[in-house]
Write a protein that holds these residues in place. Structure first.
Motif, short mmCIF file in Angstrom:
data_model
loop_
_atom_site.label_atom_id
_atom_site.label_comp_id
_atom_site.label_asym_id
_atom_site.label_seq_id
_atom_site.Cartn_x
_atom_site.Cartn_y
_atom_site.Cartn_z
N THR A 1 0.83 -1.21 0.00
CA THR A 1 0.00 0.00 0.00
C THR A 1 0.86 1.25 0.00
O THR A 1 0.61 2.19 -0.75
CB THR A 1 -0.95 0.00 1.20
OG1 THR A 1 -1.78 -1.16 1.13
CG2 THR A 1 -1.83 1.24 1.22
N ARG A 2 1.90 1.27 0.81
CA ARG A 2 2.75 2.45 0.88
C ARG A 2 3.53 2.65 -0.42
O ARG A 2 3.72 3.79 -0.87
CB ARG A 2 3.68 2.37 2.09
CG ARG A 2 2.89 2.51 3.39
CD ARG A 2 3.77 2.75 4.59
NE ARG A 2 4.53 1.60 5.01
CZ ARG A 2 4.10 0.70 5.89
NH1 ARG A 2 2.89 0.81 6.43
NH2 ARG A 2 4.87 -0.31 6.22
N ILE B 1 1.15 4.25 -2.75
CA ILE B 1 0.95 5.67 -2.40
C ILE B 1 2.12 6.49 -2.93
O ILE B 1 1.92 7.54 -3.56
CB ILE B 1 0.80 5.85 -0.88
CG1 ILE B 1 -0.54 5.27 -0.41
CG2 ILE B 1 0.90 7.32 -0.50
CD1 ILE B 1 -0.68 5.18 1.11
N SER C 1 -5.77 13.57 0.74
CA SER C 1 -5.81 12.26 1.41
C SER C 1 -7.03 11.46 0.99
O SER C 1 -6.93 10.23 0.82
CB SER C 1 -5.76 12.44 2.93
OG SER C 1 -6.82 13.26 3.37
N ILE D 1 -6.39 9.85 -2.32
CA ILE D 1 -5.47 8.72 -2.16
C ILE D 1 -6.23 7.50 -1.67
O ILE D 1 -6.09 6.40 -2.20
CB ILE D 1 -4.31 9.08 -1.22
CG1 ILE D 1 -3.46 10.20 -1.83
CG2 ILE D 1 -3.45 7.85 -0.91
CD1 ILE D 1 -2.46 10.82 -0.87
N ALA D 2 -7.06 7.68 -0.65
CA ALA D 2 -7.86 6.57 -0.10
C ALA D 2 -8.77 5.99 -1.17
O ALA D 2 -8.88 4.77 -1.31
CB ALA D 2 -8.67 7.04 1.10
N LEU E 1 -7.02 3.77 -3.62
CA LEU E 1 -6.57 2.51 -3.04
C LEU E 1 -7.73 1.60 -2.66
O LEU E 1 -7.51 0.48 -2.22
CB LEU E 1 -5.75 2.78 -1.77
CG LEU E 1 -4.47 3.58 -1.94
CD1 LEU E 1 -3.88 3.92 -0.58
CD2 LEU E 1 -3.48 2.80 -2.77
N THR F 1 -5.66 4.35 5.29
CA THR F 1 -4.80 5.18 4.43
C THR F 1 -4.02 6.18 5.27
O THR F 1 -2.83 6.39 5.04
CB THR F 1 -5.65 5.89 3.37
OG1 THR F 1 -6.34 4.90 2.61
CG2 THR F 1 -4.80 6.74 2.45
N HIS G 1 -0.95 4.62 6.77
CA HIS G 1 0.13 4.47 5.80
C HIS G 1 0.78 5.81 5.46
O HIS G 1 2.00 5.90 5.33
CB HIS G 1 -0.37 3.77 4.54
CG HIS G 1 -0.71 2.33 4.75
ND1 HIS G 1 0.21 1.41 5.18
CD2 HIS G 1 -1.88 1.67 4.60
CE1 HIS G 1 -0.37 0.22 5.29
NE2 HIS G 1 -1.63 0.36 4.94
#
Length: 118
Positions: free
Chosen positions: A17-18, A21, A35, A38-39, A42, A49, A52
């Motif tokens: 996951t990281r 990102i 943010s 980004i969530a 993913l 999130t 991470h």
């Protein structure tokens, strides 16, 4: 960059996951991503999130800033280029012009296209 900083950086991105990102933030460039975006990208929960993102921020690979109600995250290109430089510094026993040139170019990256007015 010293060995402990490199270990902290590599440990932070040694998780799926990281790593995703970081790659998304590198693609986004200096403008970064909210943010929530980004969530959403993913398919993860905002809380997960956030965990991470904090890990990446604590490792010094990303930074955050507030814009209104949003928190915007962006890659710290200097830290990422330092990770690459750490790996490549002694390439060919420290005598590889191509690696030296690449390291110097990475160090100049600001997350904006060349010739950008920003």
């Amino acid at each position: 960059m010293n060995q402990n900083e490199a270990l902290r950086g590599f440990a932070a991105i040694a998780q799926e996951t990281r790593l995703r990102i970081i790659r998304a933030l590198v693609t986004a460039g200096a403008d970064g991503l909210a943010s929530g975006a980004i969530a959403d990208s993913l398919d993860g929960s905002p809380q997960r999130t956030s965990f991470h993102l904090k890990e990446l921020e604590n490792a010094g690979l990303i930074q955050s800033r507030r814009e209104g109600k949003s928190i915007i995250y962006s890659a710290k290109f200097s830290a990422l280029s330092s990770l690459v430089a750490f790996l490549m510094h002694d390439c060919c026993n420290g005598h590889c012009k191509h690696c030296d040139d690449a390291i110097a170019l990475f160090a100049k990256c600001e997350g904006r296209p060349t010739g950008s007015a920003h």
